[in-house]
Design a protein around this motif. Structure first.
Motif, PDB file in Angstrom:
ATOM      1  N   ARG A  31       0.845  -1.191   0.000  1.00 29.06           N
ATOM      2  CA  ARG A  31       0.000   0.000   0.000  1.00 29.06           C
ATOM      3  C   ARG A  31       0.883   1.243   0.000  1.00 29.06           C
ATOM      4  NH1 ARG A  31      -3.003  -3.506   3.380  1.00 29.06           N
ATOM      5  NH2 ARG A  31      -5.145  -3.788   2.648  1.00 29.06           N
ATOM      6  N   GLN A  36      -3.638   3.166  -0.733  1.00 29.13           N
ATOM      7  CA  GLN A  36      -4.066   2.475  -1.957  1.00 29.13           C
ATOM      8  C   GLN A  36      -3.138   1.306  -2.262  1.00 29.13           C
ATOM      9  OE1 GLN A  36      -6.932   3.516  -3.674  1.00 29.13           O
ATOM     10  NE2 GLN A  36      -7.070   4.731  -1.809  1.00 29.13           N
ATOM     11  N   TRP A 146       1.132  -8.491  -9.234  1.00 30.52           N
ATOM     12  CA  TRP A 146       0.136  -7.713  -9.951  1.00 30.52           C
ATOM     13  C   TRP A 146       0.251  -6.248  -9.566  1.00 30.52           C
ATOM     14  CZ3 TRP A 146      -1.577 -11.910  -6.828  1.00 30.52           C
ATOM     15  CH2 TRP A 146      -1.785 -13.098  -7.540  1.00 30.52           C
ATOM     16  N   HIS A 148      -1.302  -2.122 -10.993  1.00 31.06           N
ATOM     17  CA  HIS A 148      -2.489  -1.508 -11.583  1.00 31.06           C
ATOM     18  C   HIS A 148      -2.537  -1.801 -13.077  1.00 31.06           C
ATOM     19  CE1 HIS A 148      -5.807   1.273 -11.796  1.00 31.06           C
ATOM     20  NE2 HIS A 148      -5.240   1.804 -12.857  1.00 31.06           N
ATOM     21  N   PRO A 149      -3.626  -2.272 -13.604  1.00 34.80           N
ATOM     22  CA  PRO A 149      -4.867  -2.591 -12.896  1.00 34.80           C
ATOM     23  C   PRO A 149      -4.776  -3.978 -12.251  1.00 34.80           C
ATOM     24  CG  PRO A 149      -5.162  -2.992 -15.240  1.00 34.80           C
ATOM     25  CD  PRO A 149      -3.768  -2.447 -15.055  1.00 34.80           C
ATOM     26  N   LEU A 150      -5.221  -4.057 -11.013  1.00 34.78           N
ATOM     27  CA  LEU A 150      -5.216  -5.325 -10.290  1.00 34.78           C
ATOM     28  C   LEU A 150      -6.256  -6.260 -10.880  1.00 34.78           C
ATOM     29  CD1 LEU A 150      -5.046  -3.887  -6.681  1.00 34.78           C
ATOM     30  CD2 LEU A 150      -3.178  -4.995  -7.913  1.00 34.78           C
ATOM     31  N   ASP A 152      -9.387  -8.807 -11.073  1.00 31.46           N
ATOM     32  CA  ASP A 152     -10.672  -8.705 -10.377  1.00 31.46           C
ATOM     33  C   ASP A 152     -10.690  -9.467  -9.055  1.00 31.46           C
ATOM     34  OD1 ASP A 152     -11.702  -7.024 -12.280  1.00 31.46           O
ATOM     35  OD2 ASP A 152     -12.723  -8.623 -13.399  1.00 31.46           O
ATOM     36  N   LYS A 155      -9.082  -7.377  -6.458  1.00 36.48           N
ATOM     37  CA  LYS A 155      -9.977  -6.267  -6.101  1.00 36.48           C
ATOM     38  C   LYS A 155     -11.099  -6.757  -5.185  1.00 36.48           C
ATOM     39  CE  LYS A 155      -9.371  -3.761 -10.433  1.00 36.48           C
ATOM     40  NZ  LYS A 155     -10.059  -3.364 -11.675  1.00 36.48           N
ATOM     41  N   ASP A 156     -11.634  -7.951  -5.478  1.00 32.63           N
ATOM     42  CA  ASP A 156     -12.688  -8.521  -4.629  1.00 32.63           C
ATOM     43  C   ASP A 156     -12.173  -8.767  -3.212  1.00 32.63           C
ATOM     44  OD1 ASP A 156     -14.406  -8.461  -6.798  1.00 32.63           O
ATOM     45  OD2 ASP A 156     -14.235 -10.621  -7.215  1.00 32.63           O
ATOM     46  N   LEU A 158      -9.681  -7.275  -1.766  1.00 29.66           N
ATOM     47  CA  LEU A 158      -9.436  -5.969  -1.180  1.00 29.66           C
ATOM     48  C   LEU A 158     -10.743  -5.349  -0.682  1.00 29.66           C
ATOM     49  CD1 LEU A 158      -7.601  -3.578  -0.554  1.00 29.66           C
ATOM     50  CD2 LEU A 158      -7.902  -2.826  -2.914  1.00 29.66           C
ATOM     51  N   GLY A 159     -11.797  -5.455  -1.487  1.00 32.42           N
ATOM     52  CA  GLY A 159     -13.097  -4.933  -1.075  1.00 32.42           C
ATOM     53  C   GLY A 159     -13.600  -5.596   0.191  1.00 32.42           C
TER      54      GLY A 159
END
Length: 168
Positions: A31, A36, A146, A148-150, A152, A155-156, A158-159
């Protein structure tokens, strides 16, 4: 989750070990100083003897990836108290994993202008742990990093981590 100090990158690392198979995997997330995710990665280890060896191999792979991406100032966080102490001191340099600890310290000294190692509770390391579990399915000779862009699935994860770190 707090963002690291300005100018620093925070790296959470974790390993996963399956004793029956003597197999390990590792994961990490980087991060930036805004909190981020800048990088993430995972990999598999073909044959390891214990969880600490897995964590340490993961640490070395993570540090090498950070160096390859040109990171300079970092805060490395692990939920392994022994690994943290081994990287902060020379106390474990003659242990079974001593050569690995010395290698990690060498990478830190040679590649980064500043590297701090701290212990973090497991509850704050869940995203790295989830990535380590994903690393299990990777070929040991083909770790993934990985940016940017990570993907999916990262990202899931991370969410979910942002909503509740305990569910990863």
């Amino acid at each position: 989750m707090e963002a690291p100090t300005s100018g620093y990158m925070e790296i959470n690392i974790d390993g996963a070990f399956w004793e029956q198979e003597k197999k390990g995997a590792w994961g990490f997330v980087v991060r930036d100083d805004r909190g981020q995710v800048a990088l993430a990665g995972s990999g598999s280890l073909g044959l390891v003897c214990d969880a600490l060896t897995t964590e340490t191999h993961g640490c070395i792979a993570t540090l090498q990836a950070a160096a390859d991406w040109g990171l300079q100032s970092l805060i490395l966080e692990s939920d392994s108290k022994i690994l943290v102490k081994a990287l902060q001191t020379n106390e474990y340099d003659r242990a079974r994993e001593g050569m690995l600890f010395r290698e990690a310290k060498f990478i830190m000294a040679m590649n980064f202008s500043s590297a701090t190692v701290i212990h973090t509770p497991r509850s704050c390391n869940s995203l790295a742990h989830s990535l380590a579990r994903i690393g299990r399915s990777r070929d040991p000779n083909d770790p993934a990093v990985w940016a940017h862009p990570l993907p999916d699935f990262v990202k899931d994860l991370l969410g979910r981590d942002l909503i509740d770190p305990r569910i990863n």
